[in-house]
Design a protein around this motif. Structure first.
Motif, PDB file in Angstrom:
ATOM      1  N   UNK A 218      13.431 -28.242  32.132  1.00 20.52           N
ATOM      2  CA  UNK A 218      12.915 -29.982  32.221  1.00 20.52           C
ATOM      3  C   UNK A 218      12.992 -30.428  33.454  1.00 20.52           C
ATOM      4  N   UNK A 219      13.939 -29.837  34.462  1.00 18.41           N
ATOM      5  CA  UNK A 219      14.190 -30.600  35.847  1.00 18.41           C
ATOM      6  C   UNK A 219      12.945 -30.000  36.647  1.00 18.41           C
ATOM      7  N   UNK A 220      12.305 -29.129  36.207  1.00 17.30           N
ATOM      8  CA  UNK A 220      11.040 -28.500  36.972  1.00 17.30           C
ATOM      9  C   UNK A 220       9.648 -29.201  36.535  1.00 17.30           C
ATOM     10  N   UNK A 221       9.756 -29.950  35.557  1.00 18.38           N
ATOM     11  CA  UNK A 221       8.792 -30.852  35.204  1.00 18.38           C
ATOM     12  C   UNK A 221       8.123 -30.229  33.677  1.00 18.38           C
ATOM     13  N   UNK A 222       8.671 -29.399  33.180  1.00 25.14           N
ATOM     14  CA  UNK A 222       8.152 -28.919  31.978  1.00 25.14           C
ATOM     15  C   UNK A 222       8.842 -29.551  30.756  1.00 25.14           C
ATOM     16  N   UNK A 223       7.727 -30.428  29.998  1.00 28.90           N
ATOM     17  CA  UNK A 223       8.509 -31.276  28.877  1.00 28.90           C
ATOM     18  C   UNK A 223       8.565 -30.340  27.475  1.00 28.90           C
ATOM     19  N   UNK A 224       9.771 -29.583  27.557  1.00 28.58           N
ATOM     20  CA  UNK A 224       9.746 -28.756  26.347  1.00 28.58           C
ATOM     21  C   UNK A 224      11.365 -28.752  26.105  1.00 28.58           C
TER      22      UNK A 224
END
Lengths: 358, 134
Positions: A218-224
């Motif tokens: 999530x810190x890399x921008x993936x909303x999972x």
């Protein structure tokens, strides 16, 4: 330039967990990192062959102390799926309360270790002092500080009385205030920024490809976030995954800070909506079939595969913990970094080796 | 049935022949799925491998039955992150994955002196005598 192979761990002053890496160095730069597991391998999955499906709850809880209740919850909801058991709503909300308490204390534990890695010993103790408040709540509500053994197949085995709920909410208010102060200290610090901003960058695409999970993803921008599946009572709560976009060590830290506040909010929501009723249902019979159960642990997605054939013992229990998946991204991040950055980089994946090796 | 504890059935699990494991994995990748993990169990004369993939929280599984003593292609050329779990299954169940970029040769978790594959009811794969610790 001559290459040097440096064994890193399993015993290392900065490592909270016995991870073992062989680091190949050129001068002070890491060019390759190879993991070696097994230092705390206990073969817990094998115990499924000699312990019945109810006894296995106590065993899976001991996979990891920091997320014990989440292991049990993942296992129980898998068995409940196989046996088609509907858990009472009150139990679902109570499961959320204990799960979020675990997330909060796990992130505080990690923040303390993170501060310690920089040499900020006072900050380390501050983080763990705040964490102690959560440990007290766990002890008061479950009878144990670390192994919070509350889950059973069919619900939970302990209730939380209204006066205890009030005490929990008062304590969380205090924790929230203290963590806000802590966040300002850590995230605005020059040294912290110098050693985390732009360090260990994992792009959105690579995070997804390498199978990263949890705050690492999530810190890399993936909303999972597996809580989006709506297990326990999450489908009845207002929940949105905490996401950062920079993908560096700073973003991963920020992600965990914000998940602490989110955890507090989820506990408040759970108590506000806590329905009256039973906390478990009696379950008879033996499970049959195959199931994959998933929950979001503090470190990310945890996957249980259970295979049962209607016998006393399970045919197979397979546990895939989040750190196991976050090792691949770590191995991608390490090459190219300086040796001095290795401990902080390892810490930013929040490794749990006892989980990983089972 | 809830989605977080997904009972595997014909709707979300497809059985594929061993020789098509890589091409099917590629289909999953090309359609936006991520590799979650692999599960395995001992069927007696074969090993049951289940590859789990996820897309937007939708879990799909691919089942491959590998006869004991035969090899299967590694999917690391498609999903590099399968490296560790394939090594784990090789060590625990004796499945030989061809094309592993790093092959721990059964010393991923276990020491070299361990000669049996612990999760098989009958150990079938002996480590090669010249197995080197990585």
């Amino acid at each position: 330039m001559a290459r040097t192979t440096l064994p890193f761990g399993p015993q290392h002053p900065v490592l909270p967990e016995p991870i073992h890496l062989s680091l190949v160095l050129e001068d002070e730069i890491v060019v390759e990192a190879i993991p070696k597991l097994g230092y705390v391998h206990r073969g817990l999955e094998k115990l499924a062959e000699i312990r019945d499906h109810n006894q296995m709850i106590q065993i899976v809880e001991r996979t990891c102390g920091i997320c014990s209740t989440l292991h049990a919850m993942c296992y129980c909801q898998g068995i409940e799926g196989l046996m088609d058991v509907e858990v009472p709503d009150r139990a679902k909300f109570l499961r959320v309360v204990w799960a979020e308490m675990h997330r909060i204390h796990s992130h505080l534990l990690w923040l303390g270790l993170f501060a310690d890695a920089f040499g900020f010993e006072s900050l380390f103790m501050q983080c763990w002092r705040i964490r102690e408040r959560i440990m007290d709540l766990q002890e008061a509500t479950s009878g144990n500080r670390v192994i919070v053994s509350v889950n059973v197949v069919g619900g939970v085995k302990r209730d939380i009385k209204p006066e205890t709920q009030k005490w929990i909410l008062d304590t969380l208010k205090l924790v929230e205030k203290e963590v806000q102060q802590l966040k300002a200290v850590i995230m605005d610090d020059y040294t912290v920024k110098r050693r985390t901003v732009g360090i260990g960058v994992l792009t959105k695409e690579r995070a997804f490809e390498l199978g990263a999970c949890g705050p690492m993803l999530r810190a890399s921008g993936v909303e999972q976030d597996m809580r989006q599946l709506g297990y326990a009572a999450y489908s009845m709560l207002d929940f949105h995954a905490v996401v950062e976009t920079d993908g560096d060590s700073y973003a991963r830290t920020l992600c965990r800070f914000n998940e602490i506040f989110q955890g507090i909010d989820l506990i408040r929501q759970a108590f506000a909506k806590l329905p009256e009723g039973e906390i478990n249902v009696k379950v008879k019979g033996l499970p049959t079939g195959e199931v994959v159960s998933r929950v979001e642990q503090p470190r990310g997605e945890c996957v249980y595969y259970i295979k049962a054939t209607g016998k006393k013992f399970l045919d197979r229990l397979r546990i895939r913990t989040p750190t196991f998946n976050n090792l691949a991204p770590l191995l991608e991040l390490l090459p190219g970094c300086e040796l001095a950055d290795v401990p902080v980089l390892i810490l930013t994946i929040d490794p749990c080796i006892s989980c990983t090796e089972r | 049935m809830n989605t977080y504890a997904r009972v595997l059935n014909g709707l979300n699990t497809s059985t594929v022949p061993t020789e098509r494991v890589v091409s099917f994995s590629k289909i999953f990748k090309d359609t936006g799925f991520r590799f979650v993990t692999m599960s395995s169990s001992d069927l007696g004369d074969a090993i049951d491998l289940i590859y789990h993939f996820d897309k937007d929280l939708d879990l799909r599984s691919m089942r491959v039955i590998v006869p004991k003593g035969s090899a299967i292609s590694s999917i690391t050329s498609v999903f590099a992150c399968a490296l560790l779990v394939e090594n784990e299954i090789k060590e625990h169940f004796g499945v030989d994955f061809e094309g592993l970029p790093i092959d721990f040769n059964g010393t991923f978790y276990l020491d070299e002196e361990v000669q049996r594959t612990p999760f098989c009811k009958i150990g079938i794969a002996k480590k090669p005598a010249d197995a080197q610790e990585v």
